[in-house]
Design a protein around this motif. Structure first.
Motif, short mmCIF file in Angstrom:
data_model
loop_
_atom_site.label_atom_id
_atom_site.label_comp_id
_atom_site.label_asym_id
_atom_site.label_seq_id
_atom_site.Cartn_x
_atom_site.Cartn_y
_atom_site.Cartn_z
N VAL A 133 -34.92 -71.60 -46.34
CA VAL A 133 -35.94 -71.19 -45.24
C VAL A 133 -37.49 -71.22 -45.76
O VAL A 133 -38.34 -71.72 -45.10
CB VAL A 133 -35.48 -69.86 -45.01
N ILE A 134 -37.52 -70.90 -47.11
CA ILE A 134 -38.89 -70.99 -47.41
C ILE A 134 -39.34 -72.15 -47.75
O ILE A 134 -40.66 -72.50 -47.68
CB ILE A 134 -38.66 -70.23 -49.14
N ALA A 135 -38.68 -73.12 -48.26
CA ALA A 135 -39.11 -74.68 -48.12
C ALA A 135 -39.52 -75.15 -46.79
O ALA A 135 -40.56 -75.78 -46.74
CB ALA A 135 -38.17 -75.43 -48.90
N GLY A 136 -38.95 -74.98 -45.62
CA GLY A 136 -39.12 -75.12 -44.33
C GLY A 136 -40.19 -74.61 -43.84
O GLY A 136 -41.22 -75.16 -43.13
N GLU A 137 -40.56 -73.23 -44.07
CA GLU A 137 -41.75 -72.42 -43.48
C GLU A 137 -43.06 -73.05 -44.38
O GLU A 137 -43.95 -73.25 -43.62
CB GLU A 137 -41.60 -70.92 -43.84
N ARG A 187 -34.70 -61.93 -56.40
CA ARG A 187 -35.02 -61.13 -55.27
C ARG A 187 -36.63 -60.95 -55.69
O ARG A 187 -37.32 -61.09 -54.40
CB ARG A 187 -34.36 -59.90 -55.58
N GLY A 188 -37.08 -60.93 -56.72
CA GLY A 188 -38.56 -60.88 -56.98
C GLY A 188 -39.35 -62.24 -56.55
O GLY A 188 -40.57 -61.87 -55.95
N PHE A 189 -38.76 -63.28 -56.57
CA PHE A 189 -39.18 -64.53 -55.99
C PHE A 189 -39.32 -64.37 -54.74
O PHE A 189 -40.57 -64.99 -54.05
CB PHE A 189 -38.34 -65.65 -56.49
N VAL A 190 -38.44 -64.02 -53.95
CA VAL A 190 -38.57 -64.09 -52.39
C VAL A 190 -39.61 -62.93 -52.07
O VAL A 190 -40.34 -62.93 -51.04
CB VAL A 190 -37.02 -63.54 -51.92
N GLU A 191 -39.68 -61.95 -52.92
CA GLU A 191 -40.67 -60.57 -52.16
C GLU A 191 -42.11 -61.52 -52.46
O GLU A 191 -42.92 -61.09 -51.95
CB GLU A 191 -40.53 -59.62 -53.35
N ALA A 192 -42.19 -62.28 -53.61
CA ALA A 192 -43.67 -62.75 -53.77
C ALA A 192 -43.89 -63.86 -52.52
O ALA A 192 -45.21 -63.93 -52.26
CB ALA A 192 -43.50 -63.60 -55.32
N TYR A 193 -42.76 -64.45 -52.18
CA TYR A 193 -42.94 -65.37 -50.85
C TYR A 193 -43.38 -64.48 -49.79
O TYR A 193 -44.46 -64.90 -49.09
CB TYR A 193 -41.50 -66.00 -50.66
N ASN A 194 -42.84 -63.16 -49.53
CA ASN A 194 -43.08 -62.49 -48.59
C ASN A 194 -44.70 -61.86 -48.67
O ASN A 194 -45.39 -62.17 -47.42
CB ASN A 194 -42.20 -61.48 -48.42
N GLU A 195 -44.90 -61.67 -49.73
CA GLU A 195 -46.34 -61.16 -49.92
C GLU A 195 -47.28 -62.42 -49.44
O GLU A 195 -48.44 -62.10 -49.04
CB GLU A 195 -46.37 -60.68 -51.34
N LEU A 254 -45.80 -67.14 -40.19
CA LEU A 254 -44.66 -67.62 -41.18
C LEU A 254 -43.69 -66.54 -40.90
O LEU A 254 -43.97 -65.43 -40.96
CB LEU A 254 -44.88 -68.07 -42.48
N ARG A 255 -42.15 -66.96 -41.02
CA ARG A 255 -41.35 -65.98 -40.97
C ARG A 255 -41.17 -65.32 -42.16
O ARG A 255 -40.76 -66.03 -43.17
CB ARG A 255 -39.97 -66.75 -40.41
N ARG A 256 -40.84 -64.23 -42.29
CA ARG A 256 -40.45 -63.58 -43.53
C ARG A 256 -38.77 -63.47 -43.61
O ARG A 256 -38.25 -63.88 -42.94
CB ARG A 256 -40.87 -62.01 -43.41
N ILE A 257 -38.59 -62.95 -44.77
CA ILE A 257 -37.14 -63.13 -45.17
C ILE A 257 -36.82 -61.87 -45.88
O ILE A 257 -37.51 -61.05 -46.61
CB ILE A 257 -36.96 -64.07 -46.72
#
Length: 244
Positions: free
Chosen positions: A155-159, A222-230, A239-242
């Protein structure tokens, strides 16, 4: 024309060919006989290369093999110089060969004693081993966690691919002091790496990480995903949050 008589020389010149021929015959016999010892040594040691040194009353003998073929047979007397009885170089001098062959029977006896000393060494050794535990359960759990991580990274790569509009790219973030890098190729995940070029690949197109590594980094993901959302929160693009 000057002759031997004119020079006052009246000595017959011995023909060395007979000595050389006898030496060659002896060496051929030794090569054949010691070659059987070399073959047995290779069978015993189980390797492509090997050697064994055996002591006799007259000195030491070293036999070396390569893939079961005799490479050299060396006699090191108690006094005097070493003699390569068999080698890939020039043959030994007749006197040296004669001294070595005087001790050759003792070398063969030492070999026979060596083999006899190993007889029965494995008697009583049990071949009844415990059943090894299977890793199926651990591997299944590792793959389950990696599948979840891979789906999230997809999902992150696609966004990021949609936002950046580049066929190839990365999203990086620092989590608890470690650099995390997600590389994508046209929106598909190429790898997720922690720690730079020499770091750990949590996801890759090649082998999977160990279960211990997955355990160590799964919670940190989890921290990596949170960094993406930030990162998303700081962009104007939608962009879509996770959810974590």
């Amino acid at each position: 024309m000057t002759t031997q008589a004119d020079l006052g020389i009246d000595v017959d010149v011995r023909d060395a060919a007979a000595v050389a021929e006898r030496r060659d015959d002896l060496l051929a016999a030794v090569r054949d006989h010691a070659g059987r010892i070399a073959y047995q040594l290779a069978t015993l040691q189980g390797g492509d290369y090997g050697r064994e040194t055996l002591s006799t009353p007259g000195g030491e003998w070293t036999v070396k093999h390569e893939a079961g073929e005799l490479e050299f047979l060396l006699f090191s007397p108690n006094s005097g110089s070493d003699t390569y009885v068999i080698s890939t170089k020039q043959p030994p001098e007749p006197d040296d060969l004669a001294d070595a062959l005087d001790d050759y029977a003792a070398f063969v006896a030492a070999w026979n004693d060596y083999v006899a000393s190993l007889s029965g060494v494995l008697d009583g050794v049990s071949a009844d081993f415990p059943e090894p535990a299977t890793t199926d359960g651990v591997v299944a759990e590792r793959d389950r966690v990696l599948d979840e991580i891979r789906d999230t990274c997809a999902v992150i790569a696609g966004e990021v691919y949609r936002y950046e509009s580049d066929d190839y790219g990365t999203f990086t973030a620092r989590v608890a002091g470690d650099r995390w890098e997600l590389k994508y190729d046209e929106g598909a995940v190429s790898y997720l790496r922690i720690g730079g070029s020499g770091g750990l690949y949590l996801l890759s197109q090649y082998e999977s990480p160990s279960a211990a590594d997955v355990r160590e980094y799964a919670d940190r993901f989890r921290g990596f995903v949170e960094a993406y959302n930030e990162f998303v929160d700081g962009l104007e693009a939608d962009l879509r949050r996770i959810s974590v």
